[in-house]
Design a protein around this motif. Sequence first.
Motif, PDB file in Angstrom:
ATOM      1  N   PHE A 315       0.811  -1.215   0.000  1.00  0.00           N
ATOM      2  CA  PHE A 315       0.000   0.000   0.000  1.00  0.00           C
ATOM      3  C   PHE A 315       0.845   1.267   0.000  1.00  0.00           C
ATOM      4  O   PHE A 315       0.315   2.361  -0.056  1.00  0.00           O
ATOM      5  N   LEU A 610     -16.766   0.444   1.017  1.00  0.00           N
ATOM      6  CA  LEU A 610     -17.499  -0.799   0.767  1.00  0.00           C
ATOM      7  C   LEU A 610     -18.716  -0.920   1.680  1.00  0.00           C
ATOM      8  O   LEU A 610     -19.805  -1.261   1.249  1.00  0.00           O
ATOM      9  N   ASN A 659     -20.889 -11.426  -3.493  1.00  0.00           N
ATOM     10  CA  ASN A 659     -19.452 -11.297  -3.822  1.00  0.00           C
ATOM     11  C   ASN A 659     -19.016  -9.834  -3.830  1.00  0.00           C
ATOM     12  O   ASN A 659     -19.771  -8.958  -4.240  1.00  0.00           O
ATOM     13  N   LYS A 663     -16.948  -8.340   2.620  1.00  0.00           N
ATOM     14  CA  LYS A 663     -17.005  -9.231   3.797  1.00  0.00           C
ATOM     15  C   LYS A 663     -15.582  -9.514   4.316  1.00  0.00           C
ATOM     16  O   LYS A 663     -15.305  -9.346   5.495  1.00  0.00           O
ATOM     17  N   SER A 664     -14.704  -9.921   3.388  1.00  0.00           N
ATOM     18  CA  SER A 664     -13.323 -10.225   3.820  1.00  0.00           C
ATOM     19  C   SER A 664     -12.636  -8.974   4.340  1.00  0.00           C
ATOM     20  O   SER A 664     -11.744  -9.042   5.190  1.00  0.00           O
ATOM     21  N   ARG A 668     -10.213  -8.074   7.514  1.00  0.00           N
ATOM     22  CA  ARG A 668      -8.929  -7.350   7.439  1.00  0.00           C
ATOM     23  C   ARG A 668      -8.885  -6.241   8.491  1.00  0.00           C
ATOM     24  O   ARG A 668      -7.843  -5.978   9.085  1.00  0.00           O
ATOM     25  N   TRP A 674      -5.905  -3.588   7.781  1.00  0.00           N
ATOM     26  CA  TRP A 674      -6.454  -2.418   7.100  1.00  0.00           C
ATOM     27  C   TRP A 674      -6.793  -1.382   8.176  1.00  0.00           C
ATOM     28  O   TRP A 674      -7.179  -1.762   9.292  1.00  0.00           O
ATOM     29  N   GLN A 696      -9.432 -16.793   3.647  1.00  0.00           N
ATOM     30  CA  GLN A 696     -10.173 -17.540   2.635  1.00  0.00           C
ATOM     31  C   GLN A 696      -9.263 -18.546   1.922  1.00  0.00           C
ATOM     32  O   GLN A 696      -9.655 -19.658   1.632  1.00  0.00           O
ATOM     33  N   GLU A 786     -15.099 -17.893   4.604  1.00  0.00           N
ATOM     34  CA  GLU A 786     -15.441 -18.983   3.668  1.00  0.00           C
ATOM     35  C   GLU A 786     -14.641 -20.240   4.018  1.00  0.00           C
ATOM     36  O   GLU A 786     -14.036 -20.865   3.162  1.00  0.00           O
ATOM     37  N   GLN A 815     -21.335 -16.505   1.844  1.00  0.00           N
ATOM     38  CA  GLN A 815     -22.433 -16.000   1.031  1.00  0.00           C
ATOM     39  C   GLN A 815     -23.565 -17.041   0.973  1.00  0.00           C
ATOM     40  O   GLN A 815     -24.481 -16.914   0.177  1.00  0.00           O
TER      41      GLN A 815
HETATM   42  N1  LIG Z   1      -5.682  -4.618  -1.720  1.00  0.00           N
HETATM   43  C1  LIG Z   1      -6.740  -4.234  -2.417  1.00  0.00           C
HETATM   44  N2  LIG Z   1      -6.614  -3.216  -3.293  1.00  0.00           N
HETATM   45  C2  LIG Z   1      -7.663  -2.812  -4.019  1.00  0.00           C
HETATM   46  N3  LIG Z   1      -8.887  -3.355  -3.934  1.00  0.00           N
HETATM   47  C3  LIG Z   1      -9.079  -4.355  -3.069  1.00  0.00           C
HETATM   48  C4  LIG Z   1      -8.005  -4.855  -2.272  1.00  0.00           C
HETATM   49  N4  LIG Z   1      -8.485  -5.850  -1.528  1.00  0.00           N
HETATM   50  C5  LIG Z   1      -9.821  -5.989  -1.848  1.00  0.00           C
HETATM   51  N5  LIG Z   1     -10.161  -5.085  -2.763  1.00  0.00           N
HETATM   52  C6  LIG Z   1     -11.475  -4.929  -3.367  1.00  0.00           C
HETATM   53  O1  LIG Z   1     -12.422  -4.748  -2.325  1.00  0.00           O
HETATM   54  C7  LIG Z   1     -13.637  -5.336  -2.699  1.00  0.00           C
HETATM   55  C8  LIG Z   1     -14.145  -6.205  -1.552  1.00  0.00           C
HETATM   56  O2  LIG Z   1     -13.225  -7.236  -1.377  1.00  0.00           O
HETATM   57  P1  LIG Z   1     -13.509  -8.422  -0.346  1.00  0.00           P
HETATM   58  O3  LIG Z   1     -12.390  -9.366  -0.440  1.00  0.00           O
HETATM   59  O4  LIG Z   1     -13.780  -7.810   0.979  1.00  0.00           O
HETATM   60  O5  LIG Z   1     -14.837  -9.051  -0.925  1.00  0.00           O
HETATM   61  P2  LIG Z   1     -15.744 -10.203  -0.332  1.00  0.00           P
HETATM   62  O6  LIG Z   1     -17.013  -9.581   0.067  1.00  0.00           O
HETATM   63  O7  LIG Z   1     -15.029 -10.978   0.685  1.00  0.00           O
HETATM   64  O8  LIG Z   1     -15.967 -11.056  -1.657  1.00  0.00           O
HETATM   65  P3  LIG Z   1     -15.978 -12.635  -1.849  1.00  0.00           P
HETATM   66  O9  LIG Z   1     -17.238 -13.140  -1.288  1.00  0.00           O
HETATM   67  O10 LIG Z   1     -15.906 -12.769  -3.310  1.00  0.00           O
HETATM   68  O11 LIG Z   1     -14.769 -13.161  -1.153  1.00  0.00           O
HETATM   69  C9  LIG Z   1     -13.412  -6.120  -3.978  1.00  0.00           C
HETATM   70  O12 LIG Z   1     -13.994  -5.402  -5.047  1.00  0.00           O
HETATM   71  C10 LIG Z   1     -11.919  -6.160  -4.111  1.00  0.00           C
HETATM   72  O13 LIG Z   1     -11.554  -6.069  -5.471  1.00  0.00           O
END
Ligand SMILES: Nc1ncnc2c1ncn2[C@@H]1O[C@H](COP(=O)(O)OP(=O)(O)OP(=O)(O)O)[C@@H](O)[C@H]1O
Length: 882
Positions: A315, A610, A659, A663-664, A668, A674, A696, A786, A815
């Motif tokens: 970052f 998000l 998706n 969530k992930s 973080r 984060w 995951q 997951e 999900q």
């Molecule tokens: N390091 C990063 N830099 C830029 N964008 C990121 C980064 N990490 C995640 N994202 C973006 O943040 C958004 C959410 O990501 P996240 O992994 O939290 O999704 P999620 O809800 O867990 O999805 P899934 O169910 O598919 O795992 C996604 O659009 C992803 O592309």
Amino acid sequence: MTQKPRVMAESVLAKDSLKRLIINLHATCIGLKLKGVTLPQYLRVLLRHLMQLQKSPGSLLEHRTRARVLLLSLGLSGAFVASSATYAALLIVRKIYSLYRHSRLHGRRSILPRTRSQTQLTTGGRIMYIPESKSILEMMTNNSANEKPTDQPEFVKPVAESKKIYIRPRDDDVIEHDKYLFKNVELGRAKNSQIFYSKFLNQMHVLSRILIPSVIDKNSMLLIVQIFFLVMRTWLSLFVAKLDGQIVRDIIAGKGKRFILDLACWFLIALPASYTNSAIKLLQRKLSLNFRVYLTRYIHDMYLDKNLAFYKVIFDSKSASSVIKNIDNSITSDVTRFCDATCSVFANIAKPVIDLIFFSFYLRHNLGSFGVVGIFVNYFITGYLLRRFTPPLGKLASSKSSADGDYYNYHLNLINNNEEIAFYQGTQVEKSKVLELYEILMDRTLMMDKRKFNYNVIEDYILKYTWSGLGYVFASIPIVLTTLSTAISSEDSNMKEFIVNKRLMLSLADAGSRLMHSIKDISQLTGYTNRIFTLLCTLHRVHSRNFNYGAIETLPKLITAVDLKRSDSSPQQNKQDIIQGTVQRNFNGVRIENVDVIIPSVRANEGSKLIKKLTFQIPPHIEQSSSNVNSVQDLRRVFDANLPFFDGPGSSLLILGPNSCGKSSVQRIIAEIWPVYNKNGLLSVPSEGALFCVPQKPYFTRGGTLRDQIIYPLSSDEFFDRGFKDRDLVQILKEVHLDYLLKRDKGWSYLDVVADWKDLLSGGEKQRMNFARIMFHKPRFVVLDEATNAISVDMEDYLFNLLKRYRFNFISISQRPSLIKYHDLLLEITDTTSGSWQLQALGTDEAITSIDHEIDELTQKMANVHKWELEREELRSKLAVI
Ligand SMILES: Nc1ncnc2c1ncn2[C@@H]1O[C@H](COP(=O)(O)OP(=O)(O)OP(=O)(O)O)[C@@H](O)[C@H]1O
């Protein structure tokens, strides 16, 4: 006379004449009368005589000079022989001691084997045991002798002999202090205060504090010894030059006895001279390796610690630079190149500078000041010309290094994802990419050589040929001048003077040319220094507690014009305020309050949001009195399967959403990788060790045993140190239904098998291994992302019930609404565009409605069962016809 007595008489005659020759040689050359001196007395008499010659001013000048030369040669050779003998004796003692130790250890080994590969000391230091290079070599020879197939998992083999290494604890004060030094040089703050500002020298100054931390450090000792040998080498060259001239003069003048004496000196002086040259090379290598050790440890200290710099570095504002993009290459190859280049530049500059000082003093005596000034003017002109034609080697070296890293990394990526690529049949795409990267690398390598070509031509012409020609001119000046002024030409003394001058001139030319060559090396070193400096600056920035996740774009909005005008307010200081959320640690639960889930980027809190104002907490009710319970684990109760582990009831939350809704990212934030940007955002997390996040993507350590995988992130050393037993692990494997791995063929010893577990275990097995880790560490709070999507429904049911049985507090991310039944709370991310969410306790009206919806969906599906059964019968009848 018969044959035998005649031969005897001849040998007596030869002996007599040799004896006479030696006696005369001593009498003529140094005026020593050897009559009546026996062989055992010889050395004493010779030394006494030489000393007397030195002391008495009345002795012949010629004898005195020779005595000095002889004394020096004898002294140096004596020192050399003594040091060699000491070294040999040391080696013998060490060998005997190691044999003795080996025999004792061998006797004890079966009784008390050392199983730890490292020990953490209370001071924060670490003692590591690494296999000794000798035993590795032996092992390699043995392995290659009985080569065996490599597709089988390997058992950990005991290493024969190991070396103990002490790793100093990290000094946080030094890191903190250095952080400001690096920042100052990076921002070029010294530009205004220094008369002669050089970015390279400033960078080098800061880096030198890591390479040579103090005056009494072993590296400074090595440096001093190296300088001593460099001075010695120059002095010996001077001595050899004189001797060379003397020998030529002896030959021309036909002085046989003197010739033999000078030749003896020549051979004597050759001993320390060759020792000195080898010592300089060895010291240079040793220093370079020491620098590498210091620098690598410094980097590791920041890169791999609780601040997670290895993750956060992506970052940073410099993350797009080739240094950070290929940080693995920078840490491994660039550090080595930088250390090698630093030491070789030092030796390449120090050697000729010492030569220049010594030789010019001597030559001033022979050539006069005018000659020496002429030589130096020549040097400066050459230096200027070469500097003008030097290609930008620093930049070229840096770009070649980055191409090297890209190519290497792509191959690494290929190995890591070989199965996926094989499934996709992606060989062609991968090959074209690899070829492209290889071509870039070759192109840059060739470019460097091409740019060096013109420079090398000029350099060779000037340094090799012009300088030697000028050398002859300068060397002949004193002879011509003396012959012209006195009109006497003494051939043998002229010859001696010419040979000495010529040799010195050539050495001087060589010294000068090495100095000029080092212009090229310095240019290359600037490239490596810049890369290492960028790496360390980035690491300091990322390692800092105030790391701002590369926020740059938002600067103009955050800093007022007045702030920018103030020279003492650095942009970095203002950037720190970008992360305004609060983190509370040692909380007896996991709580998120008003937190905006934002993807870290240069736009900071203006970046993609998000989820908005997220708020939840598990367990829902926290007793004040138990606020510190989570910090200590009760080891006695850990492995009792019949005993519920925790006293509390255990609570659970399911984060449900489509998706990419973030969530992930919630995980973080909980794991603090984060940031919480918004000011009123509060994150409360339990103490270290009480929270366990399962990502995951399952992770397995490379080159580890099965035991290492189950206990990760604990090391096997700590596992045994803390008194855990393999039977505990077997119990855990039973709990997660993975014990069949042990039953396959190796039994419990399968825990010691080293394999590529990422490829060896199936998707479901990998996820069950995650549950095994949870069961081993028994954290009070678990976040699962997951974690069961590759596991069958019945096993999933079993595993969630296992978590409940042990009363873990867990947050699951999924999900699939089918997981609702295992949780007490449901956090549903309802709208991905607006980032809205809904939290409900399961069992409430909303939750029941949500479950009702699911039941409705299933009932609808079941209504079609009869239709599908008919379709099946139809297909079966078709198959019967075929
Ligand atoms: N390091 C990063 N830099 C830029 N964008 C990121 C980064 N990490 C995640 N994202 C973006 O943040 C958004 C959410 O990501 P996240 O992994 O939290 O999704 P999620 O809800 O867990 O999805 P899934 O169910 O598919 O795992 C996604 O659009 C992803 O592309």
